[in-house]
Scaffold this motif. Structure first.
Motif, PDB file in Angstrom:
ATOM      1  N   PRO A  43      79.767 -74.885 -93.839  1.00  0.00           N
ATOM      2  CA  PRO A  43      78.991 -74.192 -94.695  1.00  0.00           C
ATOM      3  C   PRO A  43      77.818 -73.362 -94.179  1.00  0.00           C
ATOM      4  O   PRO A  43      76.987 -74.081 -93.415  1.00  0.00           O
ATOM      5  CB  PRO A  43      78.619 -74.869 -95.987  1.00  0.00           C
ATOM      6  N   TYR A  46      73.621 -73.968 -98.380  1.00  0.00           N
ATOM      7  CA  TYR A  46      73.706 -75.398 -99.055  1.00  0.00           C
ATOM      8  C   TYR A  46      74.586 -75.196-100.397  1.00  0.00           C
ATOM      9  O   TYR A  46      75.244 -75.988-100.854  1.00  0.00           O
ATOM     10  CB  TYR A  46      72.379 -76.266 -99.533  1.00  0.00           C
ATOM     11  N   TYR A 265      83.246 -92.479 -86.838  1.00  0.00           N
ATOM     12  CA  TYR A 265      83.194 -91.329 -86.558  1.00  0.00           C
ATOM     13  C   TYR A 265      83.255 -90.019 -87.701  1.00  0.00           C
ATOM     14  O   TYR A 265      82.851 -89.271 -87.592  1.00  0.00           O
ATOM     15  CB  TYR A 265      84.535 -91.122 -85.418  1.00  0.00           C
ATOM     16  N   LEU A 266      84.066 -90.666 -88.456  1.00  0.00           N
ATOM     17  CA  LEU A 266      84.226 -89.692 -89.766  1.00  0.00           C
ATOM     18  C   LEU A 266      82.870 -89.513 -90.268  1.00  0.00           C
ATOM     19  O   LEU A 266      82.434 -88.694 -90.740  1.00  0.00           O
ATOM     20  CB  LEU A 266      85.360 -90.027 -90.738  1.00  0.00           C
ATOM     21  N   PHE A 267      82.257 -90.483 -90.443  1.00  0.00           N
ATOM     22  CA  PHE A 267      80.642 -90.708 -91.338  1.00  0.00           C
ATOM     23  C   PHE A 267      79.932 -89.729 -90.533  1.00  0.00           C
ATOM     24  O   PHE A 267      79.116 -88.820 -90.922  1.00  0.00           O
ATOM     25  CB  PHE A 267      80.119 -91.935 -91.341  1.00  0.00           C
ATOM     26  N   LYS A 268      79.753 -89.733 -89.004  1.00  0.00           N
ATOM     27  CA  LYS A 268      79.155 -89.030 -88.297  1.00  0.00           C
ATOM     28  C   LYS A 268      79.152 -87.652 -88.633  1.00  0.00           C
ATOM     29  O   LYS A 268      78.341 -86.692 -88.868  1.00  0.00           O
ATOM     30  CB  LYS A 268      78.995 -89.270 -86.823  1.00  0.00           C
ATOM     31  N   GLN A 269      80.634 -87.066 -88.650  1.00  0.00           N
ATOM     32  CA  GLN A 269      80.850 -85.653 -88.949  1.00  0.00           C
ATOM     33  C   GLN A 269      80.339 -85.249 -90.489  1.00  0.00           C
ATOM     34  O   GLN A 269      79.811 -84.398 -90.363  1.00  0.00           O
ATOM     35  CB  GLN A 269      82.484 -85.582 -88.784  1.00  0.00           C
ATOM     36  N   PHE A 270      80.763 -86.070 -91.118  1.00  0.00           N
ATOM     37  CA  PHE A 270      80.224 -85.882 -92.662  1.00  0.00           C
ATOM     38  C   PHE A 270      78.658 -85.986 -92.674  1.00  0.00           C
ATOM     39  O   PHE A 270      78.072 -84.967 -93.377  1.00  0.00           O
ATOM     40  CB  PHE A 270      80.642 -87.116 -93.522  1.00  0.00           C
ATOM     41  N   ASP A 271      78.149 -86.677 -91.963  1.00  0.00           N
ATOM     42  CA  ASP A 271      76.653 -86.837 -92.117  1.00  0.00           C
ATOM     43  C   ASP A 271      75.953 -85.511 -91.425  1.00  0.00           C
ATOM     44  O   ASP A 271      74.875 -85.012 -91.910  1.00  0.00           O
ATOM     45  CB  ASP A 271      75.982 -88.051 -91.571  1.00  0.00           C
ATOM     46  N   ALA A 272      76.848 -85.098 -90.561  1.00  0.00           N
ATOM     47  CA  ALA A 272      76.080 -83.797 -89.733  1.00  0.00           C
ATOM     48  C   ALA A 272      76.419 -82.569 -90.778  1.00  0.00           C
ATOM     49  O   ALA A 272      76.245 -81.352 -90.208  1.00  0.00           O
ATOM     50  CB  ALA A 272      76.767 -83.849 -88.547  1.00  0.00           C
ATOM     51  N   GLY A 273      77.153 -82.806 -91.638  1.00  0.00           N
ATOM     52  CA  GLY A 273      77.254 -81.520 -92.714  1.00  0.00           C
ATOM     53  C   GLY A 273      78.517 -80.877 -92.358  1.00  0.00           C
ATOM     54  O   GLY A 273      78.927 -79.769 -93.056  1.00  0.00           O
ATOM     55  N   TYR A 275      81.414 -80.853 -93.290  1.00  0.00           N
ATOM     56  CA  TYR A 275      82.476 -81.125 -94.366  1.00  0.00           C
ATOM     57  C   TYR A 275      83.685 -80.965 -94.292  1.00  0.00           C
ATOM     58  O   TYR A 275      84.664 -81.671 -94.173  1.00  0.00           O
ATOM     59  CB  TYR A 275      81.872 -80.579 -95.764  1.00  0.00           C
ATOM     60  N   ALA A 278      85.421 -83.159 -91.270  1.00  0.00           N
ATOM     61  CA  ALA A 278      85.465 -84.615 -91.904  1.00  0.00           C
ATOM     62  C   ALA A 278      86.479 -84.486 -92.983  1.00  0.00           C
ATOM     63  O   ALA A 278      87.492 -85.523 -92.509  1.00  0.00           O
ATOM     64  CB  ALA A 278      84.044 -84.816 -92.661  1.00  0.00           C
ATOM     65  N   ALA A 279      86.808 -83.719 -93.784  1.00  0.00           N
ATOM     66  CA  ALA A 279      87.834 -83.598 -94.785  1.00  0.00           C
ATOM     67  C   ALA A 279      89.097 -83.640 -93.983  1.00  0.00           C
ATOM     68  O   ALA A 279      90.350 -84.261 -94.492  1.00  0.00           O
ATOM     69  CB  ALA A 279      87.789 -82.284 -95.541  1.00  0.00           C
TER      70      ALA A 279
ATOM     71  N   ASP B 385      71.523 -79.369 -85.370  1.00  0.00           N
ATOM     72  CA  ASP B 385      72.033 -81.064 -85.912  1.00  0.00           C
ATOM     73  C   ASP B 385      71.523 -82.049 -84.787  1.00  0.00           C
ATOM     74  O   ASP B 385      71.717 -82.332 -83.733  1.00  0.00           O
ATOM     75  CB  ASP B 385      73.464 -81.097 -86.000  1.00  0.00           C
TER      76      ASP B 385
ATOM     77  N   MET C 240      84.097 -88.716 -99.105  1.00  0.00           N
ATOM     78  CA  MET C 240      84.789 -87.287 -99.309  1.00  0.00           C
ATOM     79  C   MET C 240      84.498 -86.767-100.700  1.00  0.00           C
ATOM     80  O   MET C 240      84.537 -85.591-100.802  1.00  0.00           O
ATOM     81  CB  MET C 240      86.219 -87.299 -98.849  1.00  0.00           C
TER      82      MET C 240
END
Lengths: 310, 425, 396
Positions: A43, A46, A265-273, A275, A278-279, B385, C240
């Motif tokens: 995105p 925000y 790895y997924l968490f890092k993607q999520f944390d970096a925004g 989304y 990560a999804a 980032d 998620m």
């Protein structure tokens, strides 16, 4: 099986309704929404209102993402190591403490207790235990062997060969008590008469275990396997607290983390925004897991007569 | 029977709990003043100073009141991100320096130039200010800044003969042989390392922020000035990384603290195992209570002289506010030289306002070293980032330290990845 | 005694010696373990006492340390006495055991020693946590030079606990600022979390038990398929769902309320799965018997299923309680920080933590406090939890 009557169904729905209500309200939408998000890029602000549609681009990106496929392999290894070890440890504890043993409730409580500890605290402490030179393990091995042993110079978490195993051991010891409680409770549902009958037939302890105990515990084992798979897919805090994905290894010029599991790895993607990405990763993981499950079922069914699945 | 009693007691206790916790409204008396909300992450001591500064500001701006709201530093990014998603953000907030860029690129904080920031910009320390300079505009004002310097264990230095013997003349200042350059650092390091006693001269953690002093002392940058190109594969960066790796592999004066699962430099330092570590001023009080005999010196210099990294926080103003000018007025007041003087003297912190540098005098000589070191700080890499930047670079550096890659190979790969995944995206 | 054995005298003799040697070895291991473990535990008790007795102030640590070293004899002595008593008991038991049972006795001893080693390993984190909580700032990472396994601090302090409870000087000064600040205390956070966690745990276990009963024992069209679908949703990581759930909570106007803290997590597929798998091990004959006696559906559930599954239901209760008790990230994003009355414990504890201070002592003492209700709950539940409630009643 009896014919399902509409009254039975109504009763069943009655029992299920509170669960279904909250599931419907708070989980259905997020599930679809996260799936929907997997077709969008990051995105630009925000509010999540200005998403740009990228189609299947996220999924194509996964296909070429070396880090992701590597992390998937590490996750598989993590599961292969932790699930059997976890089940064996819990079952062994349960069988040991099912006997008439002085102080068994103390031991049962003691082994269950680590489950209430925060994962981060457990991670910190095990890091200190494994630490080269100062950790408890290094002290013991130095005393037993020499200063120049592996535990004292590199440490279990410092070498790519052993780091994952070290994390698994810590997690198995933390979680064994939980499996033990499940097994203990299920063991109590096995009628004494079954064992007595086997005794009359002259069955050995091992035969009784193999032919009576294990089949009756199958639902619990199934539960442990499934939750083990989920725990491996979602493993994050333990990695974060103990190794942060390292130690790094260079394979064919690509630097990869030897404990970098998919969840991390997924968490890092999520944390970096990211989304959307990560999804896409989480749905990819879901598809892969379901695919493997289906394949395994299919192979099993082909190999042997269909079995009643609990 | 007993069980029934237990259940009754439990139910009564639960109802009491519900009763106690039910009322969760808080009555704040509206006095007609307009409220500006300021989300901060200060601790108790800091918040008290903040409140006294707020009081001063409110006397001059009678129609406004500032409500300081503390949020946990752990998770302040997640909190702000989600709050902004539904438009519930504050008027202004204090955020980690690495977060300003994301906020700016996500179009949620105000460009301070529109409020007249260029007039007072030069008051602030250049290095911290740079971290708020994004795409040619300033989006945040530094409010607190730190850097790392070199802590050394005086006892170990004495044992290695690096501190001159105690003179009879009490007034004579003892002489400490502190390494001025990396070459000297290696020399000194060899004297301090004694493997048989499990004693090492140096220990480092491998994350980009902690490695910046190395890169900066060689004048190497991560991202070019305009933020359009990753310049991590420059010769000076390779030189810096080669020097780092030589501490580990060639000279063997580093303890291996960068390995996952190893004892941290901090722990080894407190236990007298590592003679020198890079640490921030936040550890001064801690090491003092641990009754350590330590000193602080400047980080050794490379081709570009001594340098260090910058950490700290910035204050930002959100686009959602109706009173941007007032917020700006308060924040500049808060970070002005006079208020920085109060803040830093009371809390023993480094000033971020150059004007305050002359006003603050610390008793602690170690803090004075930090003030000196701060002047030589290199700017932080500004990327969308920052966490991803660390994720891309750290593994490559680790591969060099563990001898699996050469410095040039690793940095070329890292630079390519950063360019593709962070800058061109 | 010898007349009891049917073996030849010679064989008996060598077997006897072997057994005695084996026994001596085991006793030696036992003595060293007992001395080390009880020594640490007694030292901990002495340490906690000294820290408690020492008056608050600048010299507190020094005084506590002095007091502690003056009591070295006490904890060492206690450990020695305990070890001697234990040794005497074991030796007497061994002597009083008939020769034929001695080997079994020794096996039992090995089993106990192994179990105790296991307990020490799994409980070590707790002990370490407790010890670290008593260490003054800066000394959390200091390792004893004489004995690296001695983790009990020799300079104890209660400062960490005081800071967590906000009864130290800085917090008191802060609380004096205004009424809102006064509400920001450990008590508020603790009670809020207690309410949230108990409500959530109760509802989750209740709903999950009913759901699991259906999936395990009842008829429902497409039961297997629905169940598999539910399992599949478990594979998606919870994070998620965080952003969309946050959206929904805000849309419902629940932001900053206690409802927001737990409502989205009430539908626990994990709970259903766990209880269902356990209920699968309950023989159907018990339910049929109850139905023949004329029990209604609800009665079957309440009288047969719930008591039988009680240990597992309690386990689920405990785990759910734990989850909500420490669910930091979600509670953080739905907390309205302008209203201190809505702050829960994990979030509140994070509020005290500074930015650069990785103060382990403070974090560990906070962990100690957050473990208290779980420990209490656990001890309360332990009886049922471990043994099952109505074992004798249903086992035929």
């Amino acid at each position: 099986m009896a014919v399902t009557s509409s009254k039975d169904t109504a009763i069943s729905f009655g029992f299920l309704s509170p669960f279904l209500l909250f599931f419907g309200v708070f989980l259905i939408f997020p599930i679809f929404y996260s799936f929907y998000l997997s077709f969008f890029g990051s995105p630009t602000d925000y509010s999540l209102a200005n998403l740009d549609f990228v189609g299947l681009k996220n999924y194509f990106r996964i296909a070429t993402d070396v880090q992701f496929w590597w992390s998937l392999g590490v996750t598989a290894l993590y599961g292969i190591l932790s699930i059997p070890l976890g089940i064996t440890a819990s079952l062994a504890l349960a069988l040991l403490l099912d006997n008439k043993l002085f102080g068994k409730s103390f031991f049962r409580s003691a082994f269950f207790l680590p489950n209430v500890l925060d994962m981060l605290v457990v991670g910190v402490i095990w890091t200190l235990i494994y630490a080269p030179r100062y950790g408890a393990l290094a002290q013991v091995t130095t005393w037993l062997f020499s200063e120049d042993n592996f535990f004292n110079t590199t440490g279990l978490l410092g070498s790519p060969m052993t780091a994952l195993l070290a994390v698994v051991i810590a997690m198995v010891l933390k979680g064994a008590g939980f499996g033990m409680v499940l097994f203990l409770a299920a063991l109590q549902n096995i009628p004494e008469a079954v064992y007595e009958a086997a005794d009359i037939d002259g069955a050995t302890e091992w035969q009784k275990f193999k032919h009576i105990t294990v089949p009756l515990l199958r639902p619990i084992i199934f539960f442990m396997v499934i939750t083990g798979i989920i725990a491996s897919l979602n493993a994050f805090t333990e990695i974060y607290a103990m190794t942060a994905g390292g130690p790094q290894v260079v394979i064919a010029g690509e630097t990869v983390g030897s404990t970098s599991v998919a969840g991390y790895y997924l968490f890092k993607q999520f944390d970096a925004g990211n989304y959307g990405y990560a999804a896409a990763i989480s749905y990819m993981l879901l598809i892969i897991t379901l695919g493997i499950t289906w394949l395994q079922q299919w192979l099993l069914n082909r190999g042997s007569a269909p079995e009643v699945k609990k | 029977m007993n069980e029934r009693k237990l259940i009754v007691v439990a139910v009564i206790a639960y109802l009491a709990l519900v009763f106690v916790c039910w009322d969760d409204s808080i009555t704040s008396s509206p006095d007609g003043r307009k409220i500006l909300t300021f989300w901060h992450t200060y601790n108790d001591q800091e918040e008290q100073v903040l409140r006294s500064i707020i009081k001063d500001w409110e006397t001059a701006n009678a129609s406004f009141t500032i409500r300081p709201v503390r949020i946990p530093f752990d998770g302040h990014k997640a909190k702000l991100r989600t709050a902004l998603t539904v438009g519930q953000g504050p008027d202004m907030a204090r955020v980690d320096w690495s977060f300003v860029c994301e906020l700016a690129r996500k179009n949620s904080v105000i460009d301070l130039e529109t409020l007249g920031f260029e007039k007072i910009r030069d008051q602030y320390l250049p290095a911290p200010l740079k971290s708020a300079f994004i795409d040619g505009k300033y989006y945040g004002i530094p409010d607190q800044s730190t850097c790392v310097a070199m802590f050394y264990n005086r006892q170990m230095f004495k044992a290695a003969g690096l501190i001159g013997p105690a003179e009879e003349d009490q007034n004579k200042v003892e002489e400490v042989v502190l390494p001025k350059t990396w070459e000297e650092f290696i020399e000194v390091g060899k004297k301090l390392t004694d493997k048989s006693k499990d004693q090492y001269a140096f220990a480092m953690t491998n994350t980009l922020w902690w490695n910046l002093p190395f890169f900066n002392s060689y004048g190497a940058r991560i991202v070019s000035e305009d933020g359009k190109k990753c310049v991590l594969d420059s010769d000076s960066a390779v030189q810096a990384l080669e020097m780092m790796a030589s501490l580990v592999n060639e000279h063997k004066i580093e303890a291996g603290a960068w390995r996952p699962g190893a004892i941290s430099p901090e722990q080894g330092f407190v236990n007298g195992k590592y003679a020198m570590v890079f640490m921030g001023p936040w550890n001064l009080a801690k090491f003092a209570t641990a009754k350590m005999d330590f000193g602080v010196g400047l980080i050794p210099g490379g081709t570009a002289g001594t340098s260090t990294n910058v950490g700290g926080t910035d204050v930002v103003i959100f686009k959602g506010t109706n009173y941007a000018a007032e917020c700006y007025d308060f924040l500049t007041f808060f970070t002005s030289a006079e208020n920085q003087k109060t803040w830093c003297t009371e809390l023993n912190q480094l000033p971020i306002n150059l004007g305050a540098y002359d006003l603050v005098s610390f008793d602690d000589p170690n803090l004075r070293v930090f003030m000196e070191q701060m002047k030589h700080a290199g700017p932080n890499p500004v990327v969308k980032d920052y966490a991803l930047l660390e994720d891309l670079i750290n593994p490559e550096v680790e591969a060099v330290l563990s001898g699996q890659k050469t410095a040039r190979e690793a940095l070329t790969t890292a630079a390519k990845k950063v360019q593709e995944r962070l800058i061109d995206l | 005694m010898t007349s009891l054995t049917a073996l030849s005298p010679h064989e008996t003799h060598s077997a006897k010696v072997g057994r005695v040697l084996y026994f001596v070895l085991l006793v030696a291991i036992m003595i060293s373990m007992s001395y080390v473990i009880s020594g640490q535990l007694f030292k901990f008790a002495v340490m906690a006492l000294s820290a408690y007795v020492a008056p608050e102030g600048a010299t507190a640590v020094a005084e506590a340390s002095k007091l502690m070293s003056s009591m070295t004899v006490v904890h060492n002595g206690l450990a020695v006495v305990l070890t001697i008593v234990l040794t005497i008991i074991v030796v007497r038991k061994f002597i009083n055991t008939g020769h034929v049972h001695r080997m079994a006795f020794l096996h039992r001893m090995v089993l106990y020693l192994a179990l105790i080693v296991g307990v020490v390993v799994v409980l070590f984190p707790f002990f370490w946590m407790l010890c670290t909580a008593f260490k003054p700032s800066g000394q959390e990472l200091v390792i004893s030079k004489t004995n690296p396994f001695d983790i009990v601090p020799s300079e104890p302090t209660l400062d960490n606990f005081r800071r967590v409870l906000k009864i130290d000087a800085a917090s008191k000064a802060m609380a004096a600022v205004d009424a809102i600040e006064q509400k920001k205390n450990f008590g508020t956070f603790f009670l809020n979390s207690l309410l949230v966690a108990t409500t959530a745990a109760f509802m989750v276990t209740f709903f999950a038990a009913m759901g699991a009963y259906v999936f395990s024992k009842k008829q429902l069209p497409y039961k297997q398929q629905i169940f598999m679908l539910l399992l599949a949703t478990m594979m998606i990581p919870g994070m998620m769902f965080m952003v969309p759930q946050f959206f929904m909570v805000c849309k419902m106007g629940l932001f900053g309320t206690k409802w927001a803290m737990f409502l989205p997590h009430l539908a626990s597929v994990f709970g259903i799965f766990m209880l269902k798998q356990f209920m699968d091990t309950i023989p159907d004959s018990l339910i049929e018997a109850a139905q023949i006696d004329g029990a209604s559906e609800w009665q079957v559930f309440r009288v047969v299923i719930v008591p039988l599954a009680f240990p597992i239901i309690l386990t689920l209760f405990l785990l759910t309680f734990l989850f909500h008790w420490s669910n930091f990230l979600w509670q953080l994003i739905v907390t309205n920080f302008e209203n201190p009355l809505s702050i829960t414990l994990p979030v509140g504890l994070a509020l005290f933590r500074g930015q650069y201070t990785s103060e382990l002592g403070l974090i560990m003492s906070a962990s100690c406090f957050s473990i208290v209700p779980i420990a209490v709950l656990f001890l309360f539940a332990q009886r049922y939890f471990i043994a099952g409630m109505t074992q004798g009643a249903v086992k035929e």
